[in-house]
Design a protein around this motif. Structure first.
Motif, mmCIF file in Angstrom:
data_model
loop_
_atom_site.group_PDB
_atom_site.id
_atom_site.type_symbol
_atom_site.label_atom_id
_atom_site.label_comp_id
_atom_site.label_asym_id
_atom_site.label_seq_id
_atom_site.Cartn_x
_atom_site.Cartn_y
_atom_site.Cartn_z
ATOM 1 N N ILE A 33 0.864 -1.181 0.000
ATOM 2 C CA ILE A 33 0.000 0.000 0.000
ATOM 3 C C ILE A 33 0.902 1.234 0.000
ATOM 4 N N PRO A 34 0.771 2.076 -1.025
ATOM 5 C CA PRO A 34 1.659 3.246 -1.079
ATOM 6 C C PRO A 34 1.400 4.211 0.066
ATOM 7 N N ILE A 35 2.480 4.874 0.482
ATOM 8 C CA ILE A 35 2.375 5.877 1.556
ATOM 9 C C ILE A 35 2.563 7.251 0.916
ATOM 10 N N VAL A 36 1.581 8.117 1.103
ATOM 11 C CA VAL A 36 1.667 9.486 0.601
ATOM 12 C C VAL A 36 1.911 10.373 1.823
ATOM 13 N N ARG A 37 3.014 11.152 1.768
ATOM 14 C CA ARG A 37 3.408 11.921 2.963
ATOM 15 C C ARG A 37 3.148 13.407 2.781
ATOM 16 N N PHE A 38 2.724 14.035 3.869
ATOM 17 C CA PHE A 38 2.498 15.481 3.891
ATOM 18 C C PHE A 38 3.258 16.057 5.082
ATOM 19 N N ALA A 46 -9.043 4.638 -6.631
ATOM 20 C CA ALA A 46 -9.453 3.239 -6.768
ATOM 21 C C ALA A 46 -8.578 2.269 -5.986
ATOM 22 N N MET A 47 -7.417 2.747 -5.491
ATOM 23 C CA MET A 47 -6.492 1.843 -4.801
ATOM 24 C C MET A 47 -6.311 2.284 -3.352
ATOM 25 N N PRO A 48 -6.092 1.320 -2.442
ATOM 26 C CA PRO A 48 -5.808 1.718 -1.065
ATOM 27 C C PRO A 48 -4.555 2.577 -0.988
ATOM 28 N N ALA A 49 -4.523 3.466 -0.016
ATOM 29 C CA ALA A 49 -3.328 4.302 0.192
ATOM 30 C C ALA A 49 -3.270 4.726 1.651
#
Ligand code: ATP
Length: 254
Positions: free
Chosen positions: A11-16, A35-38
């Motif tokens: 599951i990709p990790i999107v960082r802020f 459409a994809m888990p994140a």
């Protein structure tokens, strides 16, 4: 339909560095057709929130992470997700902070993780539909790794205060793994009964007298169990069972 399998670390990790709320960002992404888990992970939130929009303090050094699940289960019952997530968060804390004394690490119905009587973490599940009308959800986790607020009506605590300092990223790694395990358990056929049984094993005040405020009404009784939707089953002194759904209810052990 075959149960969906969740795999950790895929599951990709999107960082802020900074964001209003990771849950709000997740809901926005779902409404745009994600459409994809994140995982959405922030160092700081400027408008972190709990139930009913109540504020969640969000300082640097704590974990703020939302798992976006566009299609959480073949037959999604979103109320159950809060308990799936609660167990996973407990698993993750146990794995990432092995110095903790586990007997005071308790799940508080419906959405908190308590440590030594103080609130260590909160979970906020928010749901909706994806663009095809299928159930979709975001699961937000706020964990006090380093800081905890003072001056709340009740005690808050942190892993640091408990003598088990833990980096947010280490906890996230453990949470990613634990969520995959618990989501697969939930999705495997008749999964919620097993989630429910384990959740109750670690629940605060289960079997005890508790009082629950439902708006202006206060109900007191023995906290017997949770049902299939995660509602609390209370046995009043007169023998009558009360089913309390999470809504805006606050549980106080007596
Ligand atoms: P209650 O404990 O009254 O049942 P709740 O567990 O549902 O409420 P939430 O609405 O999920 O709580 O979280 C918001 C509340 O948590 C705030 O009103 C505040 O009291 C408390 N809070 C805010 N930030 C933190 C934090 N970092 N750590 C612990 N508690 C916090």
């Amino acid at each position: 339909m075959a149960a969906q399998r969740f795999q950790s670390s895929t599951i990709p990790i999107v960082r802020f560095a900074e964001i209003g709320s990771t849950n709000a960002e997740g809901l926005e992404r779902l409404s745009r057709g994600e459409a994809m888990p994140a995982w959405l992970v922030a160092d700081i939130q400027t408008s972190g929130r709990g139930r009913r929009g109540r504020p969640w303090t969000s300082e640097l050094g704590n974990l703020f992470a939302t798992l976006v699940l566009p299609n959480p289960a073949p037959v999604a019952n979103l109320a159950q997700l809060c308990f799936v997530a609660g167990l996973a968060l407990r698993d993750a804390v146990v794995a990432a902070a092995p110095l903790l004394s586990l007997d005071t690490l308790k799940l508080k119905w419906p959405n908190d993780l308590m440590l030594d009587g103080g609130k260590l973490a909160g979970i906020l599940v928010e749901g909706g539909s994806d663009r095809y009308g299928r159930p979709a959800a975001v699961i937000g986790f706020g964990v006090n790794c380093l800081h905890h607020p003072e001056g709340l009506p009740y005690k808050a605590t942190s892993l640091e205060e408990a003598g088990a300092p833990t980096a947010p990223d280490r906890l996230l790694e453990a949470l990613d793994l634990a969520m995959a395990v618990r989501l697969n358990q939930w999705n495997a056929g008749n999964g919620f009964p097993s989630i429910r049984t384990e959740w109750m094993r670690y629940a605060l005040a289960i079997g005890d007298q508790v009082s629950v405020k439902i708006g202006e009404r206060e109900v007191t009784g023995r906290f017997e169990s949770i049902d299939n939707r995660g509602a609390m089953m209370l046995r009043r002194r007169d023998g009558i069972a009360e089913i309390v759904t999470a809504g805006d209810v606050s549980l106080q052990p007596k």
